[in-house]
Write a protein that holds these residues in place. Structure first.
Motif, PDB file in Angstrom:
ATOM      1  N   ALA A  76       5.394   5.424   2.509  1.00  0.00           N
ATOM      2  CA  ALA A  76       4.539   5.461   3.696  1.00  0.00           C
ATOM      3  C   ALA A  76       4.379   4.065   4.296  1.00  0.00           C
ATOM      4  O   ALA A  76       4.396   3.901   5.522  1.00  0.00           O
ATOM      5  N   LEU A  77       4.249   3.067   3.442  1.00  0.00           N
ATOM      6  CA  LEU A  77       4.121   1.691   3.934  1.00  0.00           C
ATOM      7  C   LEU A  77       5.400   1.241   4.630  1.00  0.00           C
ATOM      8  O   LEU A  77       5.349   0.598   5.684  1.00  0.00           O
ATOM      9  N   ARG A  78       6.542   1.591   4.073  1.00  0.00           N
ATOM     10  CA  ARG A  78       7.811   1.242   4.730  1.00  0.00           C
ATOM     11  C   ARG A  78       7.899   1.905   6.107  1.00  0.00           C
ATOM     12  O   ARG A  78       8.308   1.275   7.089  1.00  0.00           O
ATOM     13  N   ASP A  79       7.511   3.184   6.184  1.00  0.00           N
ATOM     14  CA  ASP A  79       7.525   3.875   7.477  1.00  0.00           C
ATOM     15  C   ASP A  79       6.605   3.182   8.472  1.00  0.00           C
ATOM     16  O   ASP A  79       6.930   3.043   9.650  1.00  0.00           O
ATOM     17  N   ARG A  99      -2.553  -5.154   7.904  1.00  0.00           N
ATOM     18  CA  ARG A  99      -3.728  -4.383   7.473  1.00  0.00           C
ATOM     19  C   ARG A  99      -3.301  -3.212   6.596  1.00  0.00           C
ATOM     20  O   ARG A  99      -3.943  -2.912   5.587  1.00  0.00           O
ATOM     21  N   ALA A 100      -2.231  -2.541   6.983  1.00  0.00           N
ATOM     22  CA  ALA A 100      -1.728  -1.426   6.181  1.00  0.00           C
ATOM     23  C   ALA A 100      -1.259  -1.914   4.816  1.00  0.00           C
ATOM     24  O   ALA A 100      -1.474  -1.244   3.801  1.00  0.00           O
ATOM     25  N   LEU A 101      -0.632  -3.081   4.779  1.00  0.00           N
ATOM     26  CA  LEU A 101      -0.204  -3.662   3.512  1.00  0.00           C
ATOM     27  C   LEU A 101      -1.414  -3.930   2.619  1.00  0.00           C
ATOM     28  O   LEU A 101      -1.394  -3.635   1.423  1.00  0.00           O
ATOM     29  N   HIS A 102      -2.461  -4.460   3.195  1.00  0.00           N
ATOM     30  CA  HIS A 102      -3.688  -4.712   2.431  1.00  0.00           C
ATOM     31  C   HIS A 102      -4.230  -3.412   1.849  1.00  0.00           C
ATOM     32  O   HIS A 102      -4.549  -3.331   0.656  1.00  0.00           O
TER      33      HIS A 102
END
Length: 137
Positions: A76-79, A99-102
């Motif tokens: 999901a993070l890669r997407d 922010r998504a990575l965090h």
């Protein structure tokens, strides 16, 4: 060029932008071969992510591919990153990815804490015994 031929302006901007994006992967629906192939694709990206952001094994252990929850979070993070860096993305999208990575790091660390996987070794997921029994009905 004749009047019947369509004008060619080079690469189609829609295809350039959206052709590079696929919908999310529903991992439980994949066959074993599909899962293996998709994991190979994801592995390169995960290794790069770990290097780029110096992520610790308590967040992404080397055995991440053996844990379905970690696979789904990382996928999901890669997407999210792909969408945030698409040609049509907002100039602020890079910050959205950070922010998504965090957030993903919090999810990942929580999952890893359940197994206690580390550089010292892998431990299998603890699966509730009631999920392996026959369905009701």
């Amino acid at each position: 060029m004749t009047a019947d031929e369509p004008l060619d302006f080079g690469e189609d901007p829609f295809e350039r932008t959206f052709g590079q994006l696929r919908g999310p992967i529903h991992w439980p629906s994949l066959t074993e071969d599909e899962t293996r192939n998709r994991l190979r694709e994801l592995d390169e990206w995960v290794n790069d992510l770990v290097r780029r952001f110096a992520l610790e094994p308590r967040v992404i252990p080397s055995c991440w591919a053996q844990h379905p929850a970690l696979v789904e979070i990382l996928s999901a993070l890669r997407d999210h990153e792909r969408a945030d860096y698409a040609d049509t993305a907002s100039p602020t999208a890079a910050m959205d990815f950070l922010r998504a990575l965090h957030d993903a790091q919090l999810f990942l660390a929580d999952q890893v804490s359940k197994t206690q996987c580390s550089v010292a070794g892998h431990r299998d997921d603890l699966v509730a015994s009631w999920t392996t029994t026959k369905p009701i009905g």
